[in-house]
Design a protein around this motif. Sequence first.
Motif, short mmCIF file in Angstrom:
data_model
loop_
_atom_site.label_atom_id
_atom_site.label_comp_id
_atom_site.label_asym_id
_atom_site.label_seq_id
_atom_site.Cartn_x
_atom_site.Cartn_y
_atom_site.Cartn_z
N MET A 29 0.88 -1.24 0.07
CA MET A 29 0.09 0.00 0.06
C MET A 29 0.87 1.17 -0.11
N LYS A 30 0.44 2.27 -0.56
CA LYS A 30 1.20 3.76 -0.71
C LYS A 30 -0.17 4.58 0.05
N PRO A 31 -0.34 4.53 1.30
CA PRO A 31 -1.45 5.21 1.81
C PRO A 31 -1.30 6.72 2.00
N ASP A 32 -0.20 7.31 2.03
CA ASP A 32 -0.09 8.78 2.01
C ASP A 32 -0.14 9.26 0.73
N ALA A 33 -0.93 10.00 0.33
CA ALA A 33 -1.04 10.77 -1.15
C ALA A 33 0.18 11.61 -1.36
N GLU A 34 0.72 12.24 -0.22
CA GLU A 34 1.74 13.35 -0.40
C GLU A 34 3.16 12.72 -0.37
N ASN A 35 3.24 11.32 -0.17
CA ASN A 35 4.48 10.47 0.11
C ASN A 35 4.51 9.16 -0.52
N LYS A 36 4.47 8.91 -1.74
CA LYS A 36 4.31 7.68 -2.32
C LYS A 36 5.35 7.08 -1.90
N SER A 37 6.24 7.14 -1.56
CA SER A 37 7.65 6.51 -1.20
C SER A 37 7.57 5.75 -0.05
N ASP A 38 6.61 6.21 0.44
CA ASP A 38 6.23 5.58 2.05
C ASP A 38 5.32 4.32 1.67
N ILE A 39 6.15 3.17 1.53
CA ILE A 39 5.19 1.99 1.07
C ILE A 39 5.19 1.10 2.26
N LYS A 40 3.84 0.72 2.47
CA LYS A 40 3.61 -0.21 3.65
C LYS A 40 3.22 -1.44 3.09
N THR A 41 3.75 -2.65 3.81
CA THR A 41 3.44 -4.01 3.32
C THR A 41 3.14 -4.98 4.56
N GLU A 42 2.39 -5.66 4.42
CA GLU A 42 1.75 -6.62 5.47
C GLU A 42 0.96 -7.71 5.01
N ASN A 43 0.93 -8.53 5.58
CA ASN A 43 0.15 -9.83 5.24
C ASN A 43 -1.34 -9.92 5.88
N ALA A 44 -2.18 -10.54 4.87
CA ALA A 44 -3.66 -10.41 5.29
C ALA A 44 -3.97 -11.86 5.06
N GLY A 184 -0.66 1.68 -9.36
CA GLY A 184 0.36 0.92 -8.44
C GLY A 184 0.19 1.38 -6.87
N ASP A 185 -0.89 2.03 -6.40
CA ASP A 185 -0.92 2.30 -4.91
C ASP A 185 -1.14 1.04 -3.93
N TYR A 186 -2.14 0.02 -4.57
CA TYR A 186 -2.42 -0.95 -3.73
C TYR A 186 -2.37 -2.18 -4.76
N SER A 187 -1.63 -3.40 -4.08
CA SER A 187 -1.64 -4.62 -4.66
C SER A 187 -1.93 -5.69 -3.43
N PHE A 188 -2.45 -6.95 -4.18
CA PHE A 188 -2.59 -8.02 -3.26
C PHE A 188 -1.92 -9.28 -3.95
N ASP A 189 -1.01 -9.91 -3.37
CA ASP A 189 -0.56 -11.03 -3.89
C ASP A 189 -0.51 -12.38 -3.00
N LEU A 190 -1.10 -13.34 -3.64
CA LEU A 190 -0.93 -14.63 -3.07
C LEU A 190 0.02 -15.22 -2.85
N MET A 191 0.59 -15.62 -1.34
CA MET A 191 1.88 -15.89 -1.05
C MET A 191 1.74 -17.46 -0.74
N SER A 281 -4.44 9.52 3.49
CA SER A 281 -5.02 10.34 2.61
C SER A 281 -5.20 9.80 1.29
N ASN A 282 -4.61 8.65 0.86
CA ASN A 282 -4.81 7.86 -0.19
C ASN A 282 -5.27 6.65 -0.11
N PRO A 283 -6.82 6.57 0.37
CA PRO A 283 -7.38 5.25 0.48
C PRO A 283 -7.53 4.31 -0.71
N ILE A 284 -7.77 3.11 -0.26
CA ILE A 284 -8.22 2.23 -1.34
C ILE A 284 -9.26 2.43 -2.04
N GLU A 285 -10.39 3.17 -1.64
CA GLU A 285 -11.45 3.40 -2.18
C GLU A 285 -11.52 4.98 -2.24
#
Length: 287
Positions: A29-44, A184-191, A281-285
């Motif tokens: 995820m790139k949830p911050d619209a002003e800082n797209k370099s701040d990439i968050k990654t976690e498992n769900a 390229g703001d949100y992606s879901f990849d099966l692990m 500020s850059n939500p999935i919806e």
Amino acid sequence: MKKLGIIALAFFMQHISAQTNRFVYQVTMKPDAENKSDIKTENAYLDISPEKSVFYSENRIKRDSIMRKAFQGGGDRVNFSREQMEGLRSNINYSVEKDKANQKTYFKDRIGRDIYSYEEDRPLNWKISSETMKIGEYKVQKAETDFAGRKWTAWFSTDLPYQDGPYKFGGLPGLIVKIEDDKGDYSFDLMKNYKITESPSLNQFGNVLKVKRADYLKQQEKYKTDPMSFMMAQGGGGSGGISAPIRVGGGGRGPGGGNQNPADMKKRVEERVKEEAKKNSNPIELK
């Protein structure tokens, strides 16, 4: 003896079919619209059982487990490692449940101290392509859809006997192995995937309020505008409206209560909510 063997086999097959299949997705995820370099990654997790599927954060289950053990300890103090809890902060504080019987999707998210639940009212209209490729061990096929202000490309596989996927996505003739938006703001990849006996129960602190999606969005905006007034209304006044977990549309929970100056508490809560709103500020919806 032969009859007993057949009965035992039938019970075994029933047990196997009733098991839950867990699919682990890496969410980027790139949830911050002003800082797209701040990439968050976690498992769900996407837990699929014969009756339903549930999508939720791995970190949330770990946090819930820590909190449950802390409260079960009893006594006047609830002890747990704040550092440990901070390490399990999540940008996926919502959960999505798909009911197979009635073909409905339900979204749950916390606003302030309560959980708001609504039925998704927008259908997914897929355009399935003939394009195929291989992702890991699966042969996958391409499909595209517009949903909630984003254009999504999914890759699904009929090698897996499920018409499901992460988040609110599903309805394709197979399981979604990968899906991402065109920005390229949100992606879901099966692990990986494996069987579990049953899905864990998600802690539901506060009330669960069933609302329309439009009402959920209105309440979310009210909370962002004036979080303290919103929580006081939820708690019926007094300090009780402050001590529950607080959050809006992003990761983590806010500061707890205690014997603090009300003015200082109000300032801290408002600063925290504004900070979280900026970070999300850059939500999935988008709409």
